[in-house]
Motif scaffolding. Structure first.
Motif, PDB file in Angstrom:
ATOM      1  N   SER A 170      -2.683  -7.437 -18.966  1.00  0.00           N
ATOM      2  CA  SER A 170      -3.642  -8.367 -19.572  1.00  0.00           C
ATOM      3  C   SER A 170      -4.622  -7.671 -20.499  1.00  0.00           C
ATOM      4  CB  SER A 170      -4.415  -9.099 -18.470  1.00  0.00           C
ATOM      5  OG  SER A 170      -5.155  -8.173 -17.669  1.00  0.00           O
ATOM      6  N   SER A 171      -4.587  -6.353 -20.556  1.00  0.00           N
ATOM      7  CA  SER A 171      -5.516  -5.594 -21.397  1.00  0.00           C
ATOM      8  C   SER A 171      -5.073  -5.629 -22.850  1.00  0.00           C
ATOM      9  CB  SER A 171      -5.606  -4.142 -20.914  1.00  0.00           C
ATOM     10  OG  SER A 171      -6.366  -3.364 -21.809  1.00  0.00           O
ATOM     11  N   GLU A 172      -6.071  -5.603 -23.709  1.00  0.00           N
ATOM     12  CA  GLU A 172      -5.789  -5.591 -25.154  1.00  0.00           C
ATOM     13  C   GLU A 172      -5.090  -4.308 -25.573  1.00  0.00           C
ATOM     14  OE1 GLU A 172      -8.276  -5.886 -29.403  1.00  0.00           O
ATOM     15  OE2 GLU A 172      -9.311  -6.032 -27.466  1.00  0.00           O
ATOM     16  N   HIS A 173      -5.340  -3.205 -24.840  1.00  0.00           N
ATOM     17  CA  HIS A 173      -4.775  -1.892 -25.176  1.00  0.00           C
ATOM     18  C   HIS A 173      -3.619  -1.509 -24.242  1.00  0.00           C
ATOM     19  CE1 HIS A 173      -8.135  -1.307 -27.910  1.00  0.00           C
ATOM     20  NE2 HIS A 173      -8.968  -1.608 -26.916  1.00  0.00           N
ATOM     21  N   TYR A 174      -2.966  -2.490 -23.683  1.00  0.00           N
ATOM     22  CA  TYR A 174      -1.856  -2.229 -22.764  1.00  0.00           C
ATOM     23  C   TYR A 174      -0.728  -1.478 -23.476  1.00  0.00           C
ATOM     24  CZ  TYR A 174       2.337  -3.119 -19.999  1.00  0.00           C
ATOM     25  OH  TYR A 174       3.509  -2.973 -19.296  1.00  0.00           O
ATOM     26  N   VAL A 175      -0.230  -0.420 -22.824  1.00  0.00           N
ATOM     27  CA  VAL A 175       0.865   0.385 -23.370  1.00  0.00           C
ATOM     28  C   VAL A 175       2.127   0.065 -22.579  1.00  0.00           C
ATOM     29  CG1 VAL A 175       1.742   2.704 -23.813  1.00  0.00           C
ATOM     30  CG2 VAL A 175      -0.694   2.217 -24.098  1.00  0.00           C
ATOM     31  N   GLU A 176       3.099  -0.549 -23.249  1.00  0.00           N
ATOM     32  CA  GLU A 176       4.316  -0.978 -22.572  1.00  0.00           C
ATOM     33  C   GLU A 176       5.248   0.186 -22.264  1.00  0.00           C
ATOM     34  OE1 GLU A 176       7.936  -4.241 -23.223  1.00  0.00           O
ATOM     35  OE2 GLU A 176       6.300  -4.036 -24.684  1.00  0.00           O
ATOM     36  N   THR A 177       5.274   1.176 -23.149  1.00  0.00           N
ATOM     37  CA  THR A 177       6.190   2.321 -22.973  1.00  0.00           C
ATOM     38  C   THR A 177       5.385   3.619 -22.978  1.00  0.00           C
ATOM     39  OG1 THR A 177       6.580   2.312 -25.367  1.00  0.00           O
ATOM     40  CG2 THR A 177       8.179   1.161 -23.980  1.00  0.00           C
ATOM     41  N   PRO A 178       4.915   4.050 -21.807  1.00  0.00           N
ATOM     42  CA  PRO A 178       4.137   5.303 -21.747  1.00  0.00           C
ATOM     43  C   PRO A 178       4.931   6.524 -22.210  1.00  0.00           C
ATOM     44  CG  PRO A 178       3.911   4.033 -19.722  1.00  0.00           C
ATOM     45  CD  PRO A 178       5.004   3.389 -20.514  1.00  0.00           C
ATOM     46  N   ALA A 179       6.253   6.480 -22.042  1.00  0.00           N
ATOM     47  CA  ALA A 179       7.061   7.641 -22.445  1.00  0.00           C
ATOM     48  C   ALA A 179       6.972   7.892 -23.936  1.00  0.00           C
ATOM     49  CB  ALA A 179       8.521   7.428 -22.026  1.00  0.00           C
ATOM     50  N   VAL A 180       6.899   6.823 -24.722  1.00  0.00           N
ATOM     51  CA  VAL A 180       6.782   6.986 -26.176  1.00  0.00           C
ATOM     52  C   VAL A 180       5.459   7.637 -26.531  1.00  0.00           C
ATOM     53  CG1 VAL A 180       6.677   5.773 -28.382  1.00  0.00           C
ATOM     54  CG2 VAL A 180       8.317   5.051 -26.633  1.00  0.00           C
ATOM     55  N   MET A 181       4.373   7.176 -25.896  1.00  0.00           N
ATOM     56  CA  MET A 181       3.058   7.765 -26.150  1.00  0.00           C
ATOM     57  C   MET A 181       3.023   9.228 -25.726  1.00  0.00           C
ATOM     58  SD  MET A 181       1.501   5.322 -27.575  1.00  0.00           S
ATOM     59  CE  MET A 181      -0.101   6.108 -27.661  1.00  0.00           C
ATOM     60  N   ALA A 182       3.658   9.528 -24.593  1.00  0.00           N
ATOM     61  CA  ALA A 182       3.715  10.923 -24.132  1.00  0.00           C
ATOM     62  C   ALA A 182       4.522  11.766 -25.106  1.00  0.00           C
ATOM     63  CB  ALA A 182       4.328  10.992 -22.739  1.00  0.00           C
ATOM     64  N   GLY A 183       5.596  11.195 -25.643  1.00  0.00           N
ATOM     65  CA  GLY A 183       6.392  11.922 -26.633  1.00  0.00           C
ATOM     66  C   GLY A 183       5.614  12.198 -27.899  1.00  0.00           C
ATOM     67  N   VAL A 184       4.834  11.210 -28.366  1.00  0.00           N
ATOM     68  CA  VAL A 184       3.998  11.414 -29.555  1.00  0.00           C
ATOM     69  C   VAL A 184       2.957  12.490 -29.282  1.00  0.00           C
ATOM     70  CG1 VAL A 184       2.328  10.330 -31.098  1.00  0.00           C
ATOM     71  CG2 VAL A 184       4.376   9.071 -30.417  1.00  0.00           C
ATOM     72  N   GLY A 185       2.329  12.418 -28.110  1.00  0.00           N
ATOM     73  CA  GLY A 185       1.352  13.453 -27.745  1.00  0.00           C
ATOM     74  C   GLY A 185       1.979  14.827 -27.668  1.00  0.00           C
TER      75      GLY A 185
END
Length: 226
Positions: A170-185
């Motif tokens: 329900s959050s405006e900043h909800y991340v559906e795929t954490p693996a993608v964000m971890a890969g970018v990081g």
């Protein structure tokens, strides 16, 4: 290079070497006011040959910088410069276009081309008496890049999965795929780690080069390393 050679040739005070806090700024000012022509000429001359030096350093021994009939590669085949059909260019000009010329410019205040010639001579002496530090430095560089990239990716993964702002649907900043964000990081960490490890290699190369320059100067005068 200026900061490293400044530190290397600094005398010990109470078993420590201490340079001024503004050594980097001092180097920029000295380069801009006294060696701007050499810096500009070196930038124009060395950058086009940087890939060739990287290939040569990868496949050939450092002692192939020496002049004469006895310079040879680390393997039985032709050197990279010969494989590219540019042996004359490499032997006569390209191998002089090495960043260590800037170190000689900083120390001896020579014009770029005489500094490049002296740098190659010192590198030949270094190869004969000390060796090539890059033969083992790649292990530390690879380890550093992997650690920085891995920790960055792991930290992003932890943040995304730990904070409710990112894992609550329900959050405006909800991340559906954490693996993608971890890969970018992890990729950002890879770039940052590579830059830091490349800087480490340049510092190590400059320290060894300064040691070879100092040792050659002392050997020519029959002095011991102090």
């Amino acid at each position: 290079g200026y900061c490293t050679q400044k530190w290397y040739f600094k005398n010990y005070v109470q078993n420590k070497k201490a340079t001024t806090p503004c050594t980097l700024l001092e180097g920029i000012c000295v380069g801009a006011s006294k060696h701007l022509g050499s810096v500009a000429l070196g930038a124009a001359a060395t950058i086009p040959f940087r890939p060739l030096h990287m290939l040569h350093d990868t496949f050939c021994r450092a002692d192939s910088y020496t002049y004469g009939e006895d310079h040879h590669s680390a393997w039985d085949g032709p050197q990279v410069s010969e494989c590219l059909g540019c042996w004359a260019l490499w032997d006569g000009f390209a191998k002089l276009m090495h960043p260590n010329a800037y170190v000689v410019v900083a120390i001896d205040a020579l014009p770029f081309f005489p500094a490049a010639q002296k740098a190659v001579n010192v590198m030949s002496y270094q190869a004969e008496t000390i060796g090539n530090p890059n033969s083992f430095m790649w292990i530390f560089r690879l380890w550093g890049v992997i650690v920085v990239a891995g920790l960055t990716g792991a930290f992003v993964w932890f943040i995304v999965n730990s904070l409710e702002e990112f894992n609550d649907e329900s959050s405006e900043h909800y991340v559906e795929t954490p693996a993608v964000m971890a890969g970018v990081g992890g990729f950002i960490g890879l770039v940052v780690g590579y830059v830091f490890m490349h800087t480490l290699r340049n510092i190590a190369d400059t320290i060894v080069f300064c040691y070879a320059l100092d040792k050659q100067w002392r050997d020519d005068r029959g002095l011991e390393m102090g």
